[in-house]
Structures are given as structure tokens and as C-alpha cells.
Design a protein around this motif. Structure first.
Motif, PDB file in Angstrom:
ATOM      1  N   LEU A  63      99.672   8.395  77.255  1.00  0.00           N
ATOM      2  CA  LEU A  63     100.492   9.008  78.297  1.00  0.00           C
ATOM      3  C   LEU A  63      99.874  10.320  78.784  1.00  0.00           C
ATOM      4  O   LEU A  63      99.886  10.616  79.984  1.00  0.00           O
ATOM      5  CB  LEU A  63     101.906   9.265  77.764  1.00  0.00           C
ATOM      6  CG  LEU A  63     102.776   8.021  77.548  1.00  0.00           C
ATOM      7  CD1 LEU A  63     104.074   8.401  76.829  1.00  0.00           C
ATOM      8  CD2 LEU A  63     103.081   7.334  78.872  1.00  0.00           C
ATOM      9  N   GLY A  64      99.337  11.092  77.866  1.00  0.00           N
ATOM     10  CA  GLY A  64      98.664  12.338  78.246  1.00  0.00           C
ATOM     11  C   GLY A  64      97.474  12.065  79.154  1.00  0.00           C
ATOM     12  O   GLY A  64      97.223  12.802  80.120  1.00  0.00           O
ATOM     13  N   LYS A  83      86.872  24.020  90.136  1.00  0.00           N
ATOM     14  CA  LYS A  83      87.863  24.770  89.353  1.00  0.00           C
ATOM     15  C   LYS A  83      88.540  23.876  88.314  1.00  0.00           C
ATOM     16  O   LYS A  83      88.806  24.307  87.188  1.00  0.00           O
ATOM     17  CB  LYS A  83      88.907  25.390  90.274  1.00  0.00           C
ATOM     18  CG  LYS A  83      88.366  26.494  91.170  1.00  0.00           C
ATOM     19  CD  LYS A  83      89.434  27.016  92.119  1.00  0.00           C
ATOM     20  CE  LYS A  83      88.871  28.097  93.036  1.00  0.00           C
ATOM     21  NZ  LYS A  83      89.875  28.560  94.027  1.00  0.00           N
ATOM     22  N   ILE A  84      88.802  22.621  88.701  1.00  0.00           N
ATOM     23  CA  ILE A  84      89.467  21.696  87.772  1.00  0.00           C
ATOM     24  C   ILE A  84      88.557  21.349  86.605  1.00  0.00           C
ATOM     25  O   ILE A  84      88.999  21.311  85.445  1.00  0.00           O
ATOM     26  CB  ILE A  84      89.915  20.414  88.509  1.00  0.00           C
ATOM     27  CG1 ILE A  84      90.934  20.754  89.591  1.00  0.00           C
ATOM     28  CG2 ILE A  84      90.513  19.400  87.521  1.00  0.00           C
ATOM     29  CD1 ILE A  84      92.148  21.505  89.089  1.00  0.00           C
ATOM     30  N   MET A  85      87.269  21.104  86.882  1.00  0.00           N
ATOM     31  CA  MET A  85      86.327  20.802  85.797  1.00  0.00           C
ATOM     32  C   MET A  85      86.214  21.983  84.830  1.00  0.00           C
ATOM     33  O   MET A  85      86.230  21.794  83.608  1.00  0.00           O
ATOM     34  CB  MET A  85      84.946  20.445  86.359  1.00  0.00           C
ATOM     35  CG  MET A  85      84.874  19.087  87.021  1.00  0.00           C
ATOM     36  SD  MET A  85      83.158  18.530  87.330  1.00  0.00           S
ATOM     37  CE  MET A  85      82.603  19.791  88.478  1.00  0.00           C
ATOM     38  N   ALA A  86      86.101  23.180  85.386  1.00  0.00           N
ATOM     39  CA  ALA A  86      85.980  24.369  84.533  1.00  0.00           C
ATOM     40  C   ALA A  86      87.232  24.572  83.691  1.00  0.00           C
ATOM     41  O   ALA A  86      87.158  24.823  82.476  1.00  0.00           O
ATOM     42  CB  ALA A  86      85.709  25.604  85.401  1.00  0.00           C
ATOM     43  N   PHE A  87      88.414  24.444  84.318  1.00  0.00           N
ATOM     44  CA  PHE A  87      89.674  24.599  83.578  1.00  0.00           C
ATOM     45  C   PHE A  87      89.795  23.552  82.480  1.00  0.00           C
ATOM     46  O   PHE A  87      90.211  23.852  81.352  1.00  0.00           O
ATOM     47  CB  PHE A  87      90.868  24.502  84.529  1.00  0.00           C
ATOM     48  CG  PHE A  87      92.189  24.442  83.815  1.00  0.00           C
ATOM     49  CD1 PHE A  87      92.772  25.595  83.314  1.00  0.00           C
ATOM     50  CD2 PHE A  87      92.842  23.222  83.612  1.00  0.00           C
ATOM     51  CE1 PHE A  87      93.990  25.542  82.634  1.00  0.00           C
ATOM     52  CE2 PHE A  87      94.050  23.165  82.936  1.00  0.00           C
ATOM     53  CZ  PHE A  87      94.627  24.326  82.441  1.00  0.00           C
ATOM     54  N   SER A  88      89.448  22.310  82.803  1.00  0.00           N
ATOM     55  CA  SER A  88      89.584  21.226  81.833  1.00  0.00           C
ATOM     56  C   SER A  88      88.693  21.453  80.618  1.00  0.00           C
ATOM     57  O   SER A  88      89.134  21.305  79.469  1.00  0.00           O
ATOM     58  CB  SER A  88      89.240  19.888  82.496  1.00  0.00           C
ATOM     59  OG  SER A  88      89.289  18.835  81.563  1.00  0.00           O
ATOM     60  N   MET A 116      95.110  15.588  75.718  1.00  0.00           N
ATOM     61  CA  MET A 116      94.625  14.549  76.622  1.00  0.00           C
ATOM     62  C   MET A 116      94.941  14.882  78.074  1.00  0.00           C
ATOM     63  O   MET A 116      94.159  14.539  78.974  1.00  0.00           O
ATOM     64  CB  MET A 116      95.220  13.190  76.243  1.00  0.00           C
ATOM     65  CG  MET A 116      94.716  12.651  74.915  1.00  0.00           C
ATOM     66  SD  MET A 116      92.904  12.717  74.756  1.00  0.00           S
ATOM     67  CE  MET A 116      92.390  11.673  76.126  1.00  0.00           C
ATOM     68  N   LEU A 117      96.072  15.539  78.320  1.00  0.00           N
ATOM     69  CA  LEU A 117      96.404  15.951  79.687  1.00  0.00           C
ATOM     70  C   LEU A 117      95.324  16.883  80.239  1.00  0.00           C
ATOM     71  O   LEU A 117      94.814  16.692  81.345  1.00  0.00           O
ATOM     72  CB  LEU A 117      97.771  16.638  79.697  1.00  0.00           C
ATOM     73  CG  LEU A 117      98.377  17.001  81.062  1.00  0.00           C
ATOM     74  CD1 LEU A 117      99.897  17.045  80.971  1.00  0.00           C
ATOM     75  CD2 LEU A 117      97.875  18.370  81.563  1.00  0.00           C
TER      76      LEU A 117
END
Length: 402
Positions: A63-64, A83-88, A116-117
């Protein structure tokens, strides 16, 4: 031999520097997520959870992944893939380290869901980045290079993880996971700064369409769930089949599964390059790959000869080599119609859904009806997936937007 070698090397040529950096970052990240293969052992042996508890925790894992892919796609469209790649990556570093300090059932469920999210927000973002940093004619091979990095990472990760557990305990595993994710994030910030990186295919769409209103893409989404359902059996129920029916040892099972990674490393890039030169649509090639994959279950039911296990693994491996790169290429091309993040998030979510449904259903089918019936069930799902892809391919050809 020299000709084969030169052909293999040429299959990697022409890819941008940014794609190679993305592959290295992905390799470090995937090699670092070594907690995942040992998660069930950690939960049962270290934290003494029951198998039923582990089943529910793995449901939160899936689910995550679904929620993370969806949010990652939405945010990629709003604030950009970088930004999303760096945050993840940096967020995964913190969440992996924090996970080791959780020890109750609900805290573990929440913790693994959160991990996992954050981690799977990376998946749609990296595919959009891949699209931007690749020339249109190189996109399928660029996807293949990323897959090669993922496979190498997953091959190295468990081996390193086993050594860490032996010498440092499970706690060391979480720390190393966190450090590698952090290192991958720092590498991303330094080598893929959008102000310096060269964008080769920037998609600008003044009237973007939502992926959720694209009916043909939903057919594609369902076909990928069905393919993922049967493909994932090779990493859950099929090893049990090797053990119970053919009495293979763990070492022998490991070698057989490792053979899959060896075949991918050796043949995937040249195979993709070969099919790229054919005047076939992406969906036609995906259909061939899906056919080979369900054919691998046909051979398991044909004979009790142990050699069929090797033949089945070869068929599945070549099917995988065709389905993943060319289905991804179809998703990348289709994404130009609208919100790229949405399209590529749905593509990622299809396999997350397969993870939620496939493993659990496969075990229940075997428990109720046995291996032979289960393999016939997988064959039926494969046939349905191929028919869906055939219909979709005809529809897309008529519309002229593959």
C-alpha cells in the motif's frame, strides 16, 4: 567472439551522460535497499511476529508503494522530477534508519508504509527524468540501462546484506541502507543539477490530458497488473515449487534465480537494440514478452523433467527483457499526451498492485488446489493479458498515437 563483444558494447553507445549518472544513482540506491529481502526474517526472528502478522505488514508495504507512486507522480507534475528524486532519496535515508527503532505491530505497519511511500515517490520521477535526458530514439535503451542498474543493485544488495547481518546484526543493515540512500541523494544534488544538466527532450504540453481519462491507457494498466501477477510468482511461489516438488536445496534455488540476473545482464541491452531496429510497435513486442512469460508456466506443467525448470527460467527471463523496457517506452510515449507524472505513476502503481495481489493469491491457490492448477491459472491470466495487449495495439494503431 570479437563481433559479439563489439555488438554488446555498441548497444550502450549514444546514451547521454545524465542517463549514466541516473543509472549509477539507481544502482547505489537499489543496492542500498538491502533491508527488503531480509524483512520477513527480521520480523519473525528478531521481533518474533507471526506469519499472519508478517502478511499484514507486507500488505502495508504494498500500500505504501501504491500511495508513494501516486503522490510522486502528482508532485512531479507540479514541482518537477528533480526535487522529488532528491526528497525521496534523502527522506528514505532518514526513514530506513528510524525503522529499526520500531518494535510493535502497528508502529511497524506505519513505519514500513511510510518508508515505501517515500522510497517509491522516486519511481515516476526518475522515469520523467529519464525521458528528459534521453533523445527520443534512445529512450528504450535508456530504460534498459536503468533496469540493468536495478538488477545489479538487487543482486549485490542481498549478498552484502547477509554479511552485514552476520557481522553487525540487523541494526547495521538499517544504518547501511540509510547511508547509501543519503549518498545517492548527495550524488544526485551534485551531478544532476538542473541548471547544468542537458535536457534532450523537454515535453511542453499547453493542454495536458489526465491519464485517468485515457481509456486505452487503463487497458494497458490492467494488462501490466496481469503480467506482474504471473511474473512475480517466480519470486514467491515458484521457489517453493522448486523446493517441494524437485527437492532443490537453497543453494540450487539461489543459483537458478541468479541465472535470471545473469541472462538479463548478458542479453537485455543487445536484445532491446535488436528489436528497436524492427518496424514493430512497442505493444507488439510487449505482447511477445508476455507470451514467453506465460509459456514458462506451460513447460512447468508439461513434464516432471528437472531440465524444464531451466527452460522455464530462460523463457521467463527473455519475456521479462522484452516486457519491461518496451512497456516503459510505451508509457513514456503516451505520457507526452498529458501529465507525465500521472502517466508514469500509473505505470509504477500497476506493479505495486501486482505485489499486493500476486504473492498472497499465489500461495493461497497452491494451498487450496496445488501447483499444477496454480500454473494453469497463471497461463490463463497470461492469455488474457496478451489478448488485452493485442486489442490495445490494434486500437492504438488505428488512432495513430503509440
Amino acid at each position: 567472439m570479437k563481433k559479439l563483444y563489439l555488438g554488446y558494447i555498441s548497444s550502450f553507445q549514444g546514451l547521454s551522460k545524465e542517463v549514466w549518472w541516473l543509472a549509477l544513482i539507481t544502482l547505489i540506491n537499489r543496492a542500498g535497499t538491502m533491508v527488503i529481502p531480509f524483512l520477513s526474517l527480521y520480523l519473525t526472528q528478531k521481533l518474533s511476529f507471526t506469519l499472519a502478522d508478517v502478511g499484514w505488514i507486507m500488505t502495508f508495504f504494498g500500500l505504501g508503494s501504491v500511495v508513494g507512486s501516486w503522490i510522486g507522480g502528482k508532485l512531479t507534475d507540479k514541482i518537477g522530477y528533480y526535487k522529488i528524486m532528491a526528497f525521496s532519496l534523502l527522506g528514505s535515508a532518514l526513514s530506513f534508519v528510524a525503522l529499526q527503532f520500531l518494535d510493535t505491530f502497528w508502529s511497524i505497519c506505519f513505519g514500513i508504509f511510510t518508508v515505501m511511500l517515500i522510497a517509491d515517490m522516486f519511481r515516476p520521477a526518475v522515469f520523467v527524468a529519464l525521458s528528459a535526458y534521453s533523445k527520443p530514439e534512445n529512450k528504450t535503451r535508456s530504460v534498459t540501462l536503468i533496469r540493468l542498474a536495478i538488477n545489479l543493485g538487487f543482486s549485490a544488495g542481498p549478498a552484502i546484506g547477509g554479511l552485514i547481518i552476520t557481522n553487525m546484526s540487523y541494526g547495521g543493515l538499517f544504518w547501511v541502507d540509510g547511508i547509501t540512500c543519503f549518498f545517492a541523494g548527495i550524488l544526485l544534488l551534485n551531478v544532476l543539477n538542473p541548471k547544468r544538466a542537458k535536457v534532450l527532450d523537454e515535453v511542453k504540453n499547453n493542454a495536458p490530458k489526465s491519464a485517468y481519462n485515457d481509456f486505452p491507457y487503463w487497458l494497458f494498466f490492467v494488462s501490466m497488473i496481469l503480467f506482474g501477477f504471473i511474473f512475480l510468482q517466480y519470486f514467491s511461489t515458484v521457489p517453493l515449487y522448486y523446493k517441494e516438488i524437485f527437492t532443490l536445496t537453497e543453494d540450487e534455488i539461489g543459483l537458478l534465480l541468479g541465472f535470471n540476473g545473469f541472462l538479463i545482464f548478458l542479453f537485455e541491452m543487445p536484445l532491446v537494440q535488436f528489436f528497436e531496429k524492427k518496424a514493430w510497435s512497442n505493444l507488439s513486442i510487449v505482447m511477445i514478452g508476455c507470451f514467453l512469460t506465460f509459456l514458462s508456466f506451460v513447460v512447468l506443467n508439461i513434464s516432471g523433467w528437472i531440465g524444464m525448470l531451466v527452460i522455464g527460467m530462460i523463457l521467463m527471463s527473455f519475456g521479462e527483457m522484452l516486457v519491461f523496457p518496451f512497456s516503459n517506452a510505451f508509457a513514456l510515449n503516451r505520457a507526452k499526451r498529458g501529465n507525465q507524472g500521472e502517466y508514469l505513476a500509473l505505470y509504477s502503481i500497476s506493479f505495486s498492485v501486482s505485489h499486493i495481489l500476486g504473492h498472497n493469491s499465489g500461495f493461497h491457490l497452491i494451498d487450496l488446489f496445488g501447483f499444477e492448477f496454480t500454473w494453469y491459472f497463471m497461463i490463463m491470466l497470461g492469455i488474457i493479458a496478451c489478448l488485452l495487449l493485442y486489442y490495445l495495439n490494434r486500437r492504438v494503431i488505428i488512432q495513430g498515437n503509440d
